[in-house]
Design a protein around this motif. Structure first.
Motif, PDB file in Angstrom:
ATOM      1  N   VAL A 205      39.971  44.898  44.005  1.00  0.00           N
ATOM      2  CA  VAL A 205      39.540  43.994  45.062  1.00  0.00           C
ATOM      3  C   VAL A 205      39.101  42.658  44.468  1.00  0.00           C
ATOM      4  CG1 VAL A 205      37.808  43.633  46.866  1.00  0.00           C
ATOM      5  CG2 VAL A 205      38.863  45.877  46.586  1.00  0.00           C
ATOM      6  N   LYS A 206      38.403  42.694  43.347  1.00  0.00           N
ATOM      7  CA  LYS A 206      37.849  41.492  42.735  1.00  0.00           C
ATOM      8  C   LYS A 206      38.934  40.588  42.142  1.00  0.00           C
ATOM      9  CE  LYS A 206      34.252  39.222  40.993  1.00  0.00           C
ATOM     10  NZ  LYS A 206      33.450  38.419  41.849  1.00  0.00           N
TER      11      LYS A 206
ATOM     12  N   ASN B   5      34.797  47.097  42.016  1.00  0.00           N
ATOM     13  CA  ASN B   5      36.190  47.489  42.169  1.00  0.00           C
ATOM     14  C   ASN B   5      37.039  46.312  41.710  1.00  0.00           C
ATOM     15  OD1 ASN B   5      38.788  48.035  43.058  1.00  0.00           O
ATOM     16  ND2 ASN B   5      38.094  49.012  44.935  1.00  0.00           N
TER      17      ASN B   5
ATOM     18  N   SER C 115      40.689  50.390  37.585  1.00  0.00           N
ATOM     19  CA  SER C 115      40.305  49.911  38.909  1.00  0.00           C
ATOM     20  C   SER C 115      38.797  49.768  39.113  1.00  0.00           C
ATOM     21  CB  SER C 115      40.862  50.849  39.973  1.00  0.00           C
ATOM     22  OG  SER C 115      40.296  52.140  39.806  1.00  0.00           O
TER      23      SER C 115
END
Length: 143
Positions: free
Chosen positions: A94-95, A91, A79
């Protein structure tokens, strides 16, 4: 009552077995169709990439690489990646979003390499989408 219940279970198993065979045949059909649609990818599976080479294909290839690297390297987190936006890191959840695609493709990636594993996984996902559509239509459309 036991005999009736046993007969019902046997009938359900038989129907499930037939559905499984039908789904496997549909998968093979859709896989063949995906190979035809993406031709000449199969002869060049190690050299070419499905998708736009300057856009999403590079991101997905990197995510494939990162997933394998993070899973098989001690001290790395799936992560979080310090290779991007060094030294703070990024992160990756999220990306990049979901890890379903690279995790499902891990056997192909380990067996065939990065590019061929990515292409094989994508071809299987295309075929699986066709099977899902087939089973959905089969469920809701009467004969």
């Amino acid at each position: 009552m036991d005999t009736n219940n046993q007969t019902l279970k046997t009938e359900r198993r038989r129907k499930f077995g037939m559905l499984l065979v039908e789904a496997c045949l549909a998968f093979l059909l859709y896989l063949a169709l995906a190979i035809v649609i993406t031709w000449p990818l199969l002869p060049n599976i190690n050299d070419e990439v499905i998708g736009h080479p300057a856009l999403s294909a590079r991101v997905h290839l990197w995510q494939f690489w990162w997933t394998k690297y993070a899973l098989f390297t001690d001290g790395e987190k799936l992560s979080w990646c310090y290779f991007l936006n060094y030294p703070e890191g990024v992160n990756t959840v999220v990306k990049f979003g979901s890890y379903l695609f690279p995790l499902a493709g891990m056997p192909f990636h380990c067996a065939f390499g990065l590019v061929a594993g990515y292409n094989a996984t994508l071809l299987c996902f295309i075929a699986a989408t066709g099977v899902a559509a087939y089973l959905l239509c089969r469920r809701f459309v009467s004969n």
